[in-house]
Design a protein around this motif. Structure first.
Motif, PDB file in Angstrom:
ATOM      1  N   TRP A  73       0.830  -1.203   0.000  1.00 41.84           N
ATOM      2  CA  TRP A  73       0.000   0.000   0.000  1.00 41.84           C
ATOM      3  C   TRP A  73       0.873   1.265   0.000  1.00 41.84           C
ATOM      4  CZ3 TRP A  73      -5.249   0.789  -0.346  1.00 41.84           C
ATOM      5  CH2 TRP A  73      -5.704   2.070  -0.036  1.00 41.84           C
ATOM      6  N   ASP A  74       1.907   1.273   0.815  1.00 41.31           N
ATOM      7  CA  ASP A  74       2.805   2.432   0.862  1.00 41.31           C
ATOM      8  C   ASP A  74       3.519   2.630  -0.465  1.00 41.31           C
ATOM      9  OD1 ASP A  74       2.038   2.783   3.448  1.00 41.31           O
ATOM     10  OD2 ASP A  74       3.867   1.987   4.348  1.00 41.31           O
ATOM     11  N   LEU A  79       4.131   6.033  -5.383  1.00 39.14           N
ATOM     12  CA  LEU A  79       4.053   6.198  -6.836  1.00 39.14           C
ATOM     13  C   LEU A  79       3.026   7.258  -7.212  1.00 39.14           C
ATOM     14  CD1 LEU A  79       4.243   2.466  -8.018  1.00 39.14           C
ATOM     15  CD2 LEU A  79       6.047   4.198  -8.116  1.00 39.14           C
ATOM     16  N   LEU A  80       1.891   7.269  -6.533  1.00 42.50           N
ATOM     17  CA  LEU A  80       0.861   8.272  -6.823  1.00 42.50           C
ATOM     18  C   LEU A  80       1.301   9.667  -6.383  1.00 42.50           C
ATOM     19  CD1 LEU A  80      -2.373   6.301  -5.854  1.00 42.50           C
ATOM     20  CD2 LEU A  80      -1.481   6.774  -8.146  1.00 42.50           C
ATOM     21  N   ILE A  81       2.058   9.755  -5.303  1.00 42.18           N
ATOM     22  CA  ILE A  81       2.593  11.052  -4.879  1.00 42.18           C
ATOM     23  C   ILE A  81       3.598  11.573  -5.903  1.00 42.18           C
ATOM     24  CG2 ILE A  81       3.981  12.203  -3.122  1.00 42.18           C
ATOM     25  CD1 ILE A  81       2.724  10.312  -1.069  1.00 42.18           C
ATOM     26  N   ALA A  82       4.441  10.681  -6.435  1.00 40.48           N
ATOM     27  CA  ALA A  82       5.378  11.092  -7.485  1.00 40.48           C
ATOM     28  C   ALA A  82       4.633  11.593  -8.718  1.00 40.48           C
ATOM     29  CB  ALA A  82       6.289   9.923  -7.844  1.00 40.48           C
ATOM     30  N   PHE A 196       7.932  11.138   2.465  1.00 41.40           N
ATOM     31  CA  PHE A 196       9.080  11.042   3.368  1.00 41.40           C
ATOM     32  C   PHE A 196       8.765  10.144   4.560  1.00 41.40           C
ATOM     33  CE2 PHE A 196      10.032  15.508   1.719  1.00 41.40           C
ATOM     34  CZ  PHE A 196      10.874  15.017   0.738  1.00 41.40           C
ATOM     35  N   ARG A 197       7.542  10.227   5.042  1.00 41.05           N
ATOM     36  CA  ARG A 197       7.156   9.445   6.213  1.00 41.05           C
ATOM     37  C   ARG A 197       7.093   7.962   5.898  1.00 41.05           C
ATOM     38  NH1 ARG A 197       2.441  11.883   7.184  1.00 41.05           N
ATOM     39  NH2 ARG A 197       1.031  10.099   7.019  1.00 41.05           N
ATOM     40  N   TYR A 198       6.550   7.622   4.750  1.00 44.58           N
ATOM     41  CA  TYR A 198       6.394   6.216   4.395  1.00 44.58           C
ATOM     42  C   TYR A 198       7.715   5.576   3.972  1.00 44.58           C
ATOM     43  CZ  TYR A 198       1.322   6.897   4.464  1.00 44.58           C
ATOM     44  OH  TYR A 198       0.045   7.161   4.843  1.00 44.58           O
ATOM     45  N   SER A 199       8.592   6.376   3.376  1.00 50.43           N
ATOM     46  CA  SER A 199       9.865   5.811   2.905  1.00 50.43           C
ATOM     47  C   SER A 199      10.721   5.313   4.067  1.00 50.43           C
ATOM     48  CB  SER A 199      10.632   6.850   2.097  1.00 50.43           C
ATOM     49  OG  SER A 199      10.967   7.968   2.898  1.00 50.43           O
ATOM     50  N   LYS A 200      10.510   5.852   5.271  1.00 47.91           N
ATOM     51  CA  LYS A 200      11.312   5.429   6.423  1.00 47.91           C
ATOM     52  C   LYS A 200      10.989   4.008   6.852  1.00 47.91           C
ATOM     53  CE  LYS A 200      11.912  10.072   8.337  1.00 47.91           C
ATOM     54  NZ  LYS A 200      11.664  10.953   9.506  1.00 47.91           N
ATOM     55  N   ARG A 201       9.782   3.534   6.539  1.00 49.11           N
ATOM     56  CA  ARG A 201       9.415   2.185   6.964  1.00 49.11           C
ATOM     57  C   ARG A 201       9.333   1.209   5.797  1.00 49.11           C
ATOM     58  NH1 ARG A 201       3.341   3.992   8.782  1.00 49.11           N
ATOM     59  NH2 ARG A 201       2.296   3.811   6.762  1.00 49.11           N
TER      60      ARG A 201
END
Length: 374
Positions: A73-74, A79-82, A196-201
């Motif tokens: 999901w993340d 991808l949608l944020i990009a 940024f928040r999701y990339s950390k996990r």
């Protein structure tokens, strides 16, 4: 004899500069030949986090942040944020004066994305989070809700609200109101903090070397800034109705295709960023003067930051070689200070070089002590 003294001096230098070395690779023997293995110290916080990452179960109706479902999901969210941060400035800049508000594929897809992120807001109330103070993952529902409400809940709602759907319901077709309502689309850029928040996990990024991650982040930063700057260059000319002394009018690109317009804008943005000129034409009015000044100052700052970080990363990428060169210089200075014979100095450097190729600069004991037992 002289050779015995040389060997002792050599061994002393190697031990003092490089540390004790095992007699053979993989062996840890004392002076008597017996094996010595020191048990690594336990790190409770690291073990706790390691075990939680390994379990990845959904407990009590909550979603584990490292579960397969949440990871997939993340990935879709990122991808949608990009997609949003690339296409939104283009639509905002090059279609500002457009009065055609029919539901094309772009608006339909954007509305679907808005509902996707609204669903993500709901899922965040059920997804555990990492407590950085305790180095563990919180999976209790009440703590998750409290943490999310106090954190990024408001930003996520503003970035996920379906503004296009509201515009369709209220039929905002007045030109002035319509253009002002288009400004609400910029709220979607708040989704960048979610990336940024999701990339950390993301488990994928944990496997990528830090050097590659930082290099990728810097190149993405430069591209995003140049892209937004290019769209901003054209947007300022468009909201001023393309005066005769505007750079867009002088270059004669008003009636060109979107791709041609964007290409010239991107060229102008990179020219300002690299401080190699003003673009194809120099600014001829006050609005262009201010745009160029803002573009050059911000672009030069990003470029200086980019060069500095790249230089630092290139130094850090081969840290072991830097340590090797430093120790070699120390050995040469010591030999010169003690006025050691050239033959002895060559033997010392040769022995040090051989040991370095075998063992590098890794302290295996310290590395093993930081790892969990299991």
């Amino acid at each position: 004899s002289f050779m015995d003294v040389a060997d002792k001096n050599q061994s002393y230098l190697i031990r003092s500069l490089f540390g004790e070395m095992p007699s053979t690779p993989g062996d840890r023997r004392g002076s008597s030949g017996s094996f010595r293995r020191r048990a690594p110290k336990k790190s409770q916080s690291f073990n706790m986090l390691f075990n939680y990452r390994d379990i990845k179960r959904n407990i009590g109706g909550t979603i584990h942040p490292f579960s397969s479902f949440r990871q997939n999901w993340d990935t879709c969210c990122m991808l949608l944020i990009a997609y949003t941060i690339v296409l939104l400035p283009v639509r905002f800049a090059f279609y500002w004066n457009s009065t055609n508000e029919t539901w094309d594929w772009y608006k339909i897809f954007d509305t679907i994305i808005d509902f996707f992120f609204c669903t993500d807001v709901v899922l965040n109330f059920f997804t555990g989070y990492i407590d950085e103070r305790l180095d563990t993952i919180i999976l209790k529902r009440d703590k998750i809700m409290k943490h999310y409400l106090k954190g990024t809940f408001l930003l996520d709602v503003l970035a996920s609200f379906p503004y296009e759907l509201v515009q369709g319901f209220f039929v905002l077709n007045l030109t002035g109101v319509l253009r002002l309502w288009r400004l609400t689309r910029l709220m979607r850029l708040l989704r960048l903090q979610r990336m940024f928040r999701y990339s950390k996990r993301m488990a994928f990024f944990e496997k990528v070397p830090m050097f590659i991650t930082r290099m990728g982040n810097m190149f993405c930063l430069v591209f995003v800034f140049a892209h937004w700057n290019a769209c901003f260059q054209y947007f300022v000319a468009e909201i001023t109705n393309f005066p005769d002394d505007s750079w867009v009018t002088i270059d004669g690109i008003i009636d060109d295709s979107i791709f041609d317009k964007y290409s010239w804008c991107l060229f102008r943005a990179f020219s300002h960023m690299l401080c190699i000129g003003y673009g194809h034409t120099t600014p001829q009015n006050i609005s262009d003067v201010w745009v160029v000044q803002i573009s050059m100052v911000s672009g030069a700052s990003i470029y200086a930051l980019f060069v500095g970080i790249i230089a630092t990363l290139m130094i850090q990428v081969d840290a072991s070689t830097a340590i090797y060169n430093q120790k070699i210089d120390t050995l040469k200075q010591y030999a010169q200070h003690r006025r050691l014979p050239n033959e002895l100095t060559k033997r010392i450097l040769s022995s040090f070089n051989l040991r370095w190729k075998k063992y590098k600069a890794f302290d295996e004991t310290d590395i093993l002590e930081g790892l969990p037992n299991s």
